[in-house]
Scaffold this motif. Sequence first.
Motif, short mmCIF file in Angstrom:
data_model
loop_
_atom_site.label_atom_id
_atom_site.label_comp_id
_atom_site.label_asym_id
_atom_site.label_seq_id
_atom_site.Cartn_x
_atom_site.Cartn_y
_atom_site.Cartn_z
N THR A 11 0.86 -1.19 0.00
CA THR A 11 0.00 0.00 0.00
C THR A 11 0.89 1.24 0.00
O THR A 11 1.86 1.30 0.76
N PHE A 13 0.99 5.26 0.68
CA PHE A 13 0.31 6.42 1.26
C PHE A 13 0.96 7.68 0.69
O PHE A 13 2.17 7.86 0.82
N GLU A 50 -2.00 -0.98 -3.86
CA GLU A 50 -3.11 -0.10 -3.49
C GLU A 50 -2.55 1.30 -3.21
O GLU A 50 -1.51 1.44 -2.56
N LYS A 52 -3.33 5.14 -1.65
CA LYS A 52 -4.22 5.98 -0.85
C LYS A 52 -3.67 7.41 -0.92
O LYS A 52 -2.62 7.71 -0.34
N THR A 53 -4.39 8.28 -1.66
CA THR A 53 -3.91 9.65 -1.83
C THR A 53 -4.55 10.58 -0.81
O THR A 53 -5.56 10.26 -0.19
N ILE A 55 -3.40 11.41 2.02
CA ILE A 55 -3.20 10.97 3.41
C ILE A 55 -1.74 11.22 3.79
O ILE A 55 -0.82 10.68 3.19
#
Length: 288
Positions: A11, A13, A50, A52-53, A55
């Motif tokens: 992931t 971030f 994955e 996650k923008t 953040i």
Amino acid sequence: FFLAIEGYKVTVFEKQKVLGGMLTLGIPSFRLEKDVVNAEIDILRELGIEFKTGIEVGKDITLKDLREKGYEAFYIAIGAQSGRYIGVEGENAKGVIAGVDFLRRINLGEDIKLKGNVIVIGGGNVAIDVARTAERLGADKVNIFCLETREEMPALNEEIEETLSEGISINNSWGPRRIVKKDEKVIGIEFKKCISVFDENKKFNPTYDEEEIIFVEADTVILSVGQSIDWGNLIEDSNIEINANNTIKADPFTYQTGEADVFAGGDAVTGPRFAIDAIAAGKEGAIS
């Protein structure tokens, strides 16, 4: 990428709303087309990574929170994304901006229009990018001023040639003495002649002829004298150490930090380098 092809679940971030870091936000499109970067990111998505923008780790979520969610290892690759100021009088004037901040705002889609005289301070590749971008944004005249002689400039020679061919002037061996403002707005810069940039030990230690001063009018001043690392609260309450130059302390072989499950690489470890160096560090970090 290197972790994903080994079968790890990864992931990312990202504190910005867009992916790609400095490749997206720090390099102009005429040098690296955004669709090239996006095509690479699409491959990463296909590998099951994955993203996650929006953040910021340390602000929106902490390393401790992530551990509690089951994440077992971390790789810090935040780069050196903040501009640097030079500590001269008047640099807080309206119309003075740091080069990497200027490029980021444009790459994030801000509608920036320039007019009149633009002065770019710095002799590296980022200064060149900034000057060529300013020229494309409608500036009447773009001037680069740097401490170094033409031979000493850190920018690549072909970059310098392209800049000159676009009608941008490069003024060598001048250092800013003060930024002149009127009603809090920049109106120009006083420069002093730089006699030498490095001392006999090849250390950066500029000397000047304080008698030889010129004044250059400016509507906008863009400082492109290096980058700095903004840690935010990312490593608060951890055993991770920071070096005197604000880079993160990591084992030179394993890239492991003071926290056993936290690794780091790229500009945050080495200071500003080329993108390919950060990619190489990512590979080493993945192996560890």
